[in-house]
Design an enzyme around this catalytic site. Sequence first.
Site, short mmCIF file in Angstrom:
data_model
loop_
_atom_site.label_atom_id
_atom_site.label_comp_id
_atom_site.label_asym_id
_atom_site.label_seq_id
_atom_site.Cartn_x
_atom_site.Cartn_y
_atom_site.Cartn_z
N LYS A 1 49.18 28.76 29.41
CA LYS A 1 49.84 29.54 29.79
C LYS A 1 49.15 31.27 29.09
O LYS A 1 50.00 31.01 27.98
CB LYS A 1 50.47 29.40 30.68
N HIS B 1 47.87 45.78 52.82
CA HIS B 1 48.15 44.89 53.84
C HIS B 1 47.76 44.14 53.01
O HIS B 1 48.00 42.56 52.95
CB HIS B 1 47.91 44.38 54.91
N GLU C 1 55.96 41.88 34.36
CA GLU C 1 57.17 41.61 35.03
C GLU C 1 58.67 41.86 34.84
O GLU C 1 59.25 42.27 36.15
CB GLU C 1 57.38 39.56 34.79
N SER D 1 53.52 29.81 27.75
CA SER D 1 54.81 29.33 27.81
C SER D 1 55.21 27.77 26.83
O SER D 1 54.27 27.01 25.91
CB SER D 1 54.68 28.26 29.32
#
Length: 474
Positions: free
Chosen positions: A299, A172, A306, A293
Site C-alpha cells: 500500500k 458527474h 485525505e 499500511s
Amino acid sequence: MDHKSDKNDAVEQQAGGQSMWGGRFASGPSAIMQEINASIGFDKRLYREDIAGSKAHASMLASVGVISQPDCDAIHKGLDQVAAEIEAGKMVFDPALEDIHMHVEARLRELIGDAGARLHTGRSRNDQVATDFRLWTRGAIDALDAQFAGLLGALIDQAEKHAGTVMPGFTHLQTAQPVTLGHHLMAYHEMLSRDRARLSDCRARVNESPLGAAALAGTSFPIDRHMTAEALGFDRPMANSLDAVSARDFALEFLSVLSISAVHLSRLADEIVLWASAAFRFLTLSDAYSTGSSIMPQKRNPDAAELIRAKVGRISGSMNGLMMVMKGLPLAYSKDMQEDKEPVFQAVDDFELCLAAMTGMIEDLKPNADVMAEAAGQSFSTATDLADWLVRVLNLPFRDAHHVTGSVVKAAEQLGVDLKDLPLEAMQTIEPRITSDVFDVLSVEASVSSRTSFGGTAPENVKKAVTAARKALK
Ligand code: ARG
C-alpha cells in the site's frame, strides 16, 4: 483539580497584595470559577500583541500628558523585559491571573511598581483584548497570504509543465470532454486566488483599532485614539466605542474565508486521492506525501490529501462555533466573547498545515501522462467535437447535430470502438454527408487544441493564463 478547596486567594495575592479587580470582594473565586474563567491557557498566544498595544497606549498617555514621560519610559523598558521573560519561557502562567493581559500587567507592576499601575488608565481589558486579537489576526492573514503565494506558484509551475498534457474532463465524474492537466490545475489557481483576495478584503475590516474604546463608553481622559491606531499600523480607530469592544465579525469573516478556502483545498485533495487510486492511476504520489499500511506491504496511501480533505470539518466547525457564541449577545462586551480566540487559533493552525501540505504535494506531483491520455480518449469524449463539426461543416442546427452524433456514438458502442476508430461508412449510414475530414477533430489532441475560446482548455490558452498568473503573483 481539587474542587473542594473552594477559596483561592491568588487574585488577592498577586502584584504585591493588590488584585486587578478584587477591591470589592471579601474572598477570592472558587477553584471552579477560576477554571471556567481563565483564558491564559490559550490567550498567552497574544503576548506580543498585548505588549505592543500597551506600549502604544503608554506612549499616547505620555504624549497627551496623562502619565509622565519617565513613567512611560519605565513602562516601555518593563514591557520589554516581560516580553523577554515570556520568550525565554520564564513567565509562570497562573490561572488565578485569568488572562494574558493580567499576566503582563502584574509582572510589569512587580518589575517597575507604581508606573506600571498607571498603564491601565483610560483603557479596559475589553478594548485591550479586541485590539490584541485584531493585531494577531492581521499577522495571521499576512502569514497566510505569503503561504497562498507559495501554493499558487506551485500550481502555476505545474500548469506550465502540463499545458499540453491531456486528461479526461469530467462532469458527474463521468468522462465528458478532454481537457489539459494545466487547465485543470489553473482552475484551482483561480479558486485559491479568489480566496487570497477575500483574505485581503477581510484584512481591511480587521485592521481598525478598538483601543481607547475603554470598557464600552470611551473615557474622560484626553486620549488620542488616532495616535495609538497609527502606532499599531491600524488604518483608523473604530468609530463607536460600543461596537469597538463587541464586534467580532472580523473573526467571523476571517473564519468564513478560511472555511471557503478549506472547501477548495478539500476538492483538490479529493481529486488527488481519486487520481492516485488504482482505478484511475492518473498520478503517483511521492514518498514524501504518502504513507504505508501496517498490514498490506504493497500500500501507498494518500494520507496527507485525505487529511486536507477532512480538515475542512474542523475549520468550518470553528466558524460555526464562533457564530453560535456571538448569536444573540447584547452590547457591549460579554464574557462569552472570551471564547472567540480558540476557534480562530485552531482554524489558523489547521489551515496553515493544509496549505503547507498541499503546496508540497503539488510541487511533487508526478502525473502519468500516458494513462491520462488513454483515459482522455475513452467514453466517446470527442462526441461534442463531432457534433460541432456537423454544425460547422454541414451547417446542421446544433440540436440535429447532437441527435446524429448520438446515433454515431451508439454505432461505435455496438462495434466496441472509439469514435476515431469507427469506419467512415458506419458514420455515413447515419449521415451520408460526413467526409473523412471529420477524423481531424476526433482525436483528443485536436479536441483540446480547438478549445481556444476565452477561458477554454487549449494549451495555448493555458500558457497565456500561466504567464498572466505569474505576472500577477509578482
Ligand atoms: N480574557 C478576556 C477575554 O478574552 C479579556 C477581557 C475581559 N473583560 C472583562 N470585562 N472581564 O475576553
